[in-house]
Write a protein that holds these residues in place. Structure first.
Motif, PDB file in Angstrom:
ATOM      1  N   ASP A 178       0.853  -1.183   0.000  1.00  0.00           N
ATOM      2  CA  ASP A 178       0.000   0.000   0.000  1.00  0.00           C
ATOM      3  C   ASP A 178       0.893   1.238   0.000  1.00  0.00           C
ATOM      4  O   ASP A 178       1.669   1.457   0.931  1.00  0.00           O
ATOM      5  CB  ASP A 178      -0.901  -0.028   1.247  1.00  0.00           C
ATOM      6  CG  ASP A 178      -2.061   0.944   1.144  1.00  0.00           C
ATOM      7  OD1 ASP A 178      -2.021   1.805   0.254  1.00  0.00           O
ATOM      8  OD2 ASP A 178      -3.010   0.827   1.936  1.00  0.00           O
ATOM      9  N   PHE A 179       0.781   2.057  -1.044  1.00  0.00           N
ATOM     10  CA  PHE A 179       1.640   3.225  -1.167  1.00  0.00           C
ATOM     11  C   PHE A 179       1.191   4.369  -0.258  1.00  0.00           C
ATOM     12  O   PHE A 179       1.990   5.246   0.069  1.00  0.00           O
ATOM     13  CB  PHE A 179       1.658   3.725  -2.619  1.00  0.00           C
ATOM     14  CG  PHE A 179       2.358   2.786  -3.548  1.00  0.00           C
ATOM     15  CD1 PHE A 179       3.725   2.867  -3.739  1.00  0.00           C
ATOM     16  CD2 PHE A 179       1.645   1.808  -4.217  1.00  0.00           C
ATOM     17  CE1 PHE A 179       4.381   1.997  -4.598  1.00  0.00           C
ATOM     18  CE2 PHE A 179       2.292   0.942  -5.086  1.00  0.00           C
ATOM     19  CZ  PHE A 179       3.660   1.025  -5.277  1.00  0.00           C
ATOM     20  N   LYS A 180      -0.087   4.374   0.145  1.00  0.00           N
ATOM     21  CA  LYS A 180      -0.611   5.447   1.002  1.00  0.00           C
ATOM     22  C   LYS A 180      -1.061   4.859   2.338  1.00  0.00           C
ATOM     23  O   LYS A 180      -0.293   4.166   2.990  1.00  0.00           O
ATOM     24  CB  LYS A 180      -1.739   6.177   0.285  1.00  0.00           C
ATOM     25  CG  LYS A 180      -1.320   6.803  -1.043  1.00  0.00           C
ATOM     26  CD  LYS A 180      -0.410   8.007  -0.864  1.00  0.00           C
ATOM     27  CE  LYS A 180      -1.183   9.212  -0.409  1.00  0.00           C
ATOM     28  NZ  LYS A 180      -0.339  10.428  -0.323  1.00  0.00           N
ATOM     29  N   ARG A 181      -2.335   5.105   2.720  1.00  0.00           N
ATOM     30  CA  ARG A 181      -2.814   4.671   4.039  1.00  0.00           C
ATOM     31  C   ARG A 181      -4.250   4.180   3.947  1.00  0.00           C
ATOM     32  O   ARG A 181      -5.021   4.620   3.086  1.00  0.00           O
ATOM     33  CB  ARG A 181      -2.724   5.821   5.036  1.00  0.00           C
ATOM     34  CG  ARG A 181      -1.312   6.245   5.378  1.00  0.00           C
ATOM     35  CD  ARG A 181      -1.297   7.516   6.207  1.00  0.00           C
ATOM     36  NE  ARG A 181      -1.695   8.681   5.411  1.00  0.00           N
ATOM     37  CZ  ARG A 181      -1.630   9.939   5.855  1.00  0.00           C
ATOM     38  NH1 ARG A 181      -1.197  10.185   7.073  1.00  0.00           N
ATOM     39  NH2 ARG A 181      -2.004  10.939   5.088  1.00  0.00           N
ATOM     40  N   ALA A 208      -9.109   7.077  11.621  1.00  0.00           N
ATOM     41  CA  ALA A 208      -8.452   5.783  11.746  1.00  0.00           C
ATOM     42  C   ALA A 208      -7.566   5.555  10.534  1.00  0.00           C
ATOM     43  O   ALA A 208      -7.987   5.769   9.395  1.00  0.00           O
ATOM     44  CB  ALA A 208      -9.494   4.672  11.852  1.00  0.00           C
ATOM     45  N   GLY A 209      -6.338   5.139  10.768  1.00  0.00           N
ATOM     46  CA  GLY A 209      -5.411   4.884   9.673  1.00  0.00           C
ATOM     47  C   GLY A 209      -4.406   5.978   9.442  1.00  0.00           C
ATOM     48  O   GLY A 209      -3.581   5.874   8.525  1.00  0.00           O
ATOM     49  N   CYS A 210      -4.454   7.043  10.215  1.00  0.00           N
ATOM     50  CA  CYS A 210      -3.468   8.109  10.060  1.00  0.00           C
ATOM     51  C   CYS A 210      -2.085   7.606  10.482  1.00  0.00           C
ATOM     52  O   CYS A 210      -1.952   6.759  11.359  1.00  0.00           O
ATOM     53  CB  CYS A 210      -3.864   9.319  10.891  1.00  0.00           C
ATOM     54  SG  CYS A 210      -5.340  10.159  10.272  1.00  0.00           S
ATOM     55  N   GLY A 211      -1.067   8.135   9.870  1.00  0.00           N
ATOM     56  CA  GLY A 211       0.302   7.722  10.160  1.00  0.00           C
ATOM     57  C   GLY A 211       1.161   7.911   8.926  1.00  0.00           C
ATOM     58  O   GLY A 211       0.836   8.690   8.030  1.00  0.00           O
ATOM     59  N   LYS A 212       2.257   7.171   8.860  1.00  0.00           N
ATOM     60  CA  LYS A 212       3.180   7.273   7.740  1.00  0.00           C
ATOM     61  C   LYS A 212       2.621   6.531   6.530  1.00  0.00           C
ATOM     62  O   LYS A 212       1.895   5.548   6.650  1.00  0.00           O
ATOM     63  CB  LYS A 212       4.539   6.684   8.117  1.00  0.00           C
ATOM     64  CG  LYS A 212       5.197   7.351   9.313  1.00  0.00           C
ATOM     65  CD  LYS A 212       5.667   8.755   8.988  1.00  0.00           C
ATOM     66  CE  LYS A 212       6.850   8.767   8.057  1.00  0.00           C
ATOM     67  NZ  LYS A 212       7.363  10.127   7.784  1.00  0.00           N
ATOM     68  N   ASP A 213       2.986   7.013   5.347  1.00  0.00           N
ATOM     69  CA  ASP A 213       2.594   6.334   4.115  1.00  0.00           C
ATOM     70  C   ASP A 213       3.428   5.076   3.912  1.00  0.00           C
ATOM     71  O   ASP A 213       4.592   5.004   4.304  1.00  0.00           O
ATOM     72  CB  ASP A 213       2.794   7.251   2.909  1.00  0.00           C
ATOM     73  CG  ASP A 213       1.783   8.378   2.860  1.00  0.00           C
ATOM     74  OD1 ASP A 213       0.773   8.285   3.578  1.00  0.00           O
ATOM     75  OD2 ASP A 213       2.011   9.359   2.117  1.00  0.00           O
ATOM     76  N   GLY A 214       2.801   4.081   3.255  1.00  0.00           N
ATOM     77  CA  GLY A 214       3.521   2.871   2.865  1.00  0.00           C
ATOM     78  C   GLY A 214       3.363   1.750   3.866  1.00  0.00           C
ATOM     79  O   GLY A 214       3.600   1.935   5.062  1.00  0.00           O
ATOM     80  N   ALA A 215       2.954   0.572   3.387  1.00  0.00           N
ATOM     81  CA  ALA A 215       2.810  -0.591   4.261  1.00  0.00           C
ATOM     82  C   ALA A 215       2.804  -1.853   3.419  1.00  0.00           C
ATOM     83  O   ALA A 215       2.225  -1.890   2.331  1.00  0.00           O
ATOM     84  CB  ALA A 215       1.518  -0.508   5.077  1.00  0.00           C
ATOM     85  N   ALA A 216       3.471  -2.900   3.942  1.00  0.00           N
ATOM     86  CA  ALA A 216       3.429  -4.231   3.334  1.00  0.00           C
ATOM     87  C   ALA A 216       2.421  -5.073   4.097  1.00  0.00           C
ATOM     88  O   ALA A 216       2.463  -5.151   5.326  1.00  0.00           O
ATOM     89  CB  ALA A 216       4.806  -4.879   3.366  1.00  0.00           C
TER      90      ALA A 216
END
Length: 457
Positions: free
Chosen positions: A108-111, A133-141
């Motif tokens: 996921d490139f964003k959030r 809900a889901g705020c934070g840094k961008d990017g997740a595997a």
């Protein structure tokens, strides 16, 4: 019977009278007896030759060809199974087990809201950060097996005909874990059906050949408890009616500003079931379906003995969908849905009821209007390669009493390349994009790459 078993008995009878007969008479008797024995032997041999040979074991029925489906070859709608055709051994009850084992590997490139990060739902994209809900840094595997599922189909002969049942679940239960999420809990016999199944208002056959779990935001999609009857079905056409479980999606809106306790106590009030009707026509070129819904949605409060303030509104909607077979195995899927207070039937986003003009000390509600659509093209590059590309959107006309962060528009699109190396095995890569726009005009997007592998059984 054997010759040796008859000779002693006949010889004994002849010996008893041999003393009173001449040699010529005895010889004649013996010749006659031997002739009788030979005649009997011939008859026995003929009977043995005419005896039918033991029936050879019937060859095992060849396994049915894989039904067209998103994950098999060929590809059509995701999450669907072809209707059972002729049922072998119709005089015996039987049980079929089916399902899928699936792994989604996502970047996921964003959030996204963490509870929903295994799929892309536009309504779950955080817009106001911090605070959503889901705020934070961008990017997740993200690695997920939540699309894996298990189902049981039963076939029970009866005086009404063959009773069919379907009990199935996947692992998309709440809170982002792999809890059981019930899909179909259904039984049907002849024209009658009961249980939880695809709503009569929706059309699962327009779901595109995509691998993201949630799918187009602008299509009607809900599995609903219902009682259904299909009184007419012939020549590729059918007419069906259903009473379906009602639900009122409420937005307290700006009531929170001057009466937060009242806003927190507002709950759905559903006195009548929803009524749905659908007409469907299938032809060689594809199919078309027209469906309608009529419902009463309402609200009440738990703060007062009488449940007031309370009220009801009439909801209604129309859904026109279809598929068109074009070049080779290519297919175009599309649909348009419109109505008031039909957000409960939409695949993602929106509410059924929201406050109208806010007047302190007075509460009124309005049925919120929804418009949704989808358009997808499913293309085959070769026997083992296919792609799908398309876009979908759900838009609501917000009321005056809704807050600035209310859902206005959810947009969703896909582009993929799928490979079918073996029967019942599919793997592929998909780009998924989504956007959420609020009433105040603020918006946020999310986009991701998803690589999935799925084995069906």
């Amino acid at each position: 019977m054997k010759q040796q078993a008859w000779i002693p008995a006949i010889a004994l009878a002849l010996c008893g009278t041999a003393q009173a007969q001449s040699n010529e008479e005895l010889k004649a008797k013996l010749d006659e007896a031997l002739k009788t024995i030979q005649d009997l032997q011939g008859r026995v041999k003929a009977l043995e030759q005419a005896k039918p040979a033991p029936a050879a074991a019937a060859p095992a029925a060849a396994p049915a060809a894989a039904a067209p489906g998103q994950w098999g070859a060929p590809v059509v709608s995701v999450g669907t199974r072809a209707e059972d055709a002729a049922t072998p051994d119709a005089d015996k009850a039987r049980l079929e087990v089916y399902g899928q084992v699936m792994l989604d590997a996502i970047y996921d490139f964003k959030r996204m809201d963490p509870d929903w990060n295994a799929t892309l739902r536009p309504s779950k994209i955080p817009v106001v950060c911090p605070g959503s809900a889901g705020c934070g840094k961008d990017g997740a595997a993200i690695f997920s097996v939540r699309q894996s599922s298990l189902g049981f189909k039963g076939f029970i002969p009866s005086s009404l005909g063959l009773i069919k049942t379907d009990l199935s679940f996947d692992l998309f239960g709440g809170d982002g874990g792999t809890a059981v999420h019930w899909l179909n809990i259904w039984a049907e016999a002849g024209m009658f059906g009961a249980g939880q199944y695809y709503s009569n208002f929706m059309d699962i056959d327009v779901f595109p050949s995509t691998i993201d779990y949630w799918g187009p935001s602008g299509m009607a999609f809900v599995r609903n408890p219902q009682l259904r009857i299909t009184p007419w079905s012939q020549d590729g056409m059918g007419l069906s009616f259903a009473l379906e479980a009602p639900y009122s999606g409420l937005d307290p809106g700006r009531i929170r500003e001057f009466a937060p306790e009242l806003a927190a106590s507002l709950t759905a009030w559903n006195r009548l079931p929803d009524l749905t009707a659908a007409w469907r026509m299938e032809r060689d070129w594809g199919h078309v379906k027209a469906a309608g819904v009529l419902r009463q949605v309402g609200y009440q409060t738990t703060l007062t003995p009488g449940g007031n303030p309370s009220g009801t509104k009439t909801g209604y909607g129309l859904n026109l969908t279809g598929t068109l077979n074009v070049f080779g195995k290519d297919q175009l899927n599309g649909g348009f849905v419109w109505g008031k207070a039909i957000a409960s039937y939409m695949n993602d986003g929106g509410v059924d009821l929201a406050p109208g003009t806010i007047v302190p000390g007075s509460t009124s509600a309005e049925a919120v209007q929804s418009i949704g659509w989808l358009a997808y093209y499913n293309h085959w590059w070769a026997d083992q390669w296919s792609s799908a590309i398309g876009f979908s959107q759900h838009r609501q006309d917000n009321t005056a009493g809704q807050g600035p962060t209310a859902f206005r528009t959810g947009s969703y699109g896909n582009l993929n390349l799928l490979y079918y190396p073996w029967k019942n095995v599919t793997t592929g890569l998909e780009f998924v994009w989504g956007e959420l726009e609020q009433k105040d005009g603020q918006s946020a997007t999310d986009y991701r790459l998803q690589f999935s592998t799925k084995v069906t059984f």
